[in-house]
Design an enzyme around this catalytic site. Sequence first.
Site, PDB file in Angstrom:
ATOM      1  N   GLY A  52       0.846  -1.189   0.000  1.00  0.00           N
ATOM      2  CA  GLY A  52       0.000   0.000   0.000  1.00  0.00           C
ATOM      3  C   GLY A  52       0.879   1.236   0.000  1.00  0.00           C
ATOM      4  CB  CYS A  79       5.579  -4.036   0.157  1.00  0.00           C
ATOM      5  SG  CYS A  79       6.480  -2.508  -0.069  1.00  0.00           S
ATOM      6  CE1 TYR A  80       1.142   0.893   5.613  1.00  0.00           C
ATOM      7  CE2 TYR A  80      -0.551  -0.801   5.337  1.00  0.00           C
ATOM      8  CZ  TYR A  80      -0.096   0.362   5.959  1.00  0.00           C
ATOM      9  OH  TYR A  80      -0.869   0.971   6.916  1.00  0.00           O
ATOM     10  CG  HIS A 163       6.073  -5.661  -4.534  1.00  0.00           C
ATOM     11  ND1 HIS A 163       4.760  -5.502  -4.164  1.00  0.00           N
ATOM     12  CD2 HIS A 163       6.721  -4.560  -4.084  1.00  0.00           C
ATOM     13  CE1 HIS A 163       4.612  -4.346  -3.546  1.00  0.00           C
ATOM     14  NE2 HIS A 163       5.799  -3.756  -3.481  1.00  0.00           N
ATOM     15  CD  GLU A 165       3.131  -8.380  -5.615  1.00  0.00           C
ATOM     16  OE1 GLU A 165       3.869  -9.137  -4.973  1.00  0.00           O
ATOM     17  OE2 GLU A 165       2.856  -7.227  -5.235  1.00  0.00           O
ATOM     18  CG  ASP A 221     -13.301  -7.741 -22.544  1.00  0.00           C
ATOM     19  OD1 ASP A 221     -12.568  -8.737 -22.588  1.00  0.00           O
ATOM     20  OD2 ASP A 221     -12.873  -6.576 -22.665  1.00  0.00           O
ATOM     21  CE  LYS A 360      -9.251  -7.555 -24.364  1.00  0.00           C
ATOM     22  NZ  LYS A 360     -10.407  -6.661 -24.243  1.00  0.00           N
TER      23      LYS A 360
END
Length: 504
Positions: A52, A79-80, A163, A165, A221, A360
Amino acid sequence: MTEQVTILDFGSQYTHLIARRMRELGVRAVVQPYSIPLKEISDSKGVVISGGPQSVYDKDAPFPDPGIFDLNLPILGICYGLQVIGKMFGGKVAHSSAREYGKMAFEPEDEPLFRALSHPTTVWMSHGDRLTELPPDFRVIGRTENSEFAAIRYKNIYGLQFHPEVTHTLEGRKILKNFLYSICKVKGDWNPSSFVRIARSEIVSKCGANRAVLAYSGGVDSTVCSVIANEVLGDKFTPIFVDTGLMRKGEVDEIRETSKELGLGVKVIDARKRFLNALKMISDPEEKRIIIGREFIRVFEKEAEKQNAEYLIQGTLYPDRIESVSDVGPSHLIKTHHNVGAIPEDIGLELVEPLKDFFKDEVRKIAKIINIPKRIYKRHPFPGPGLAVRILGEITKERLEILREADYIYVETLKKLGIYDSIWQAFSVFIPVRTVGVMGDQRTYGNLIGLRAVESEDGMTADWYHFKKEDLDLITRRIMNEVEGVNRVVYDVSSKPPSTIEWE
Ligand code: XMP
């Protein structure tokens, strides 16, 4: 019931990337506001405390309910999230003047979270604050040169300053996999058909027995939403295609054909005059987007009234939301997507967005599963505001015609060259600048066309596509020879960030 891991959102740009990585690893990860009541997450297999933008010492810094640590669930703070854990357990966090940003060499300890990792391994850091004193009982399980407490652990509570991810953390996927499979002990029961189940139940639970209209654009979509809604709502549902006059060459006919082929019964509304009038003399990109979003809703409201429908189903994706408004985290407005930030406040319809948490490429997987033709799910994305955001400045009939021709030639040539499918998105832009040229022996003072082609995974970041010189040459020559009024073509070599994919 599908196993679930909860991600508490503290506002990082990457929160949904964590969820997406976990889905790729076969686990359903659900992003929830950090303040969600604990009873709603107690049956999770594990919890992630996201990154964050705030500092744990900010006056209004967000913290999770301390009871979360008594649920006896594995917890991973990122992280945060690490700093929150550090502060709540009695450690010290301080602001460091040197922000640690970028790739770092990380030395992991021999720990289940880091099983099969290289020593050292490359991780990606992006933080200003850092843990400066370890909370009692915690121990360090990994370091970088600048971060003594890059990874910490107490029982099944873990914290990472980096991170895992993002793809810049080269073995981040392994770390998340270890967390899920070795620490949360999941079996991994999520697969692409789980997406279809989620989308179906979102439509059924929201619309119930009521009638709905759907914003159909012919893209992947809204086609996925239509096929699923058709299946679960049957004749209580009508897909509507609004012809804004801002479509590409031949697109409206194509949409009619696809609708027939898929048995969707799409209703086509000719709103060309309405949109072009509303956009007259408008040059500002945000103004264009707001007007287009508003006009779309007004057309849908009118149609919904005729159909006695109260719900509007839209194929909104996660990236549309994160870049458009701040309903997800404290992200900044990048551009107002026509189907998110540009929706007027007095909308008379209830929105249903079954794909709102997906990216997507995930939607393309759903499309494949539900047998949508390849030419639709392989189609390059086309923004709802259409050519309005590809004509810089004012939109005129002449500019629309020139752009339509140029873009048609561009895309047709890419298909003929067999490279359309290896490009994520390609399109032409009308740049309202005239330049001097020479054709035959005549001086010309003609229009400028920009070409854009990008490679991307999900549209959140993108690199410009490296054409073979002869391919780019062929495209350029065809446009200049075949589109009247164009005497110059330029190729855009900007990546996102710092640019965006569309020019407006
Ligand atoms: P940008 O230009 O923000 O685009 O890098 C990322 C992706 O989103 C598409 N895009 C939109 N799609 N409504 C949409 O349906 C919009 O208002 C909109 N704006 C951008 C863009 O084409 C690219 O694929």
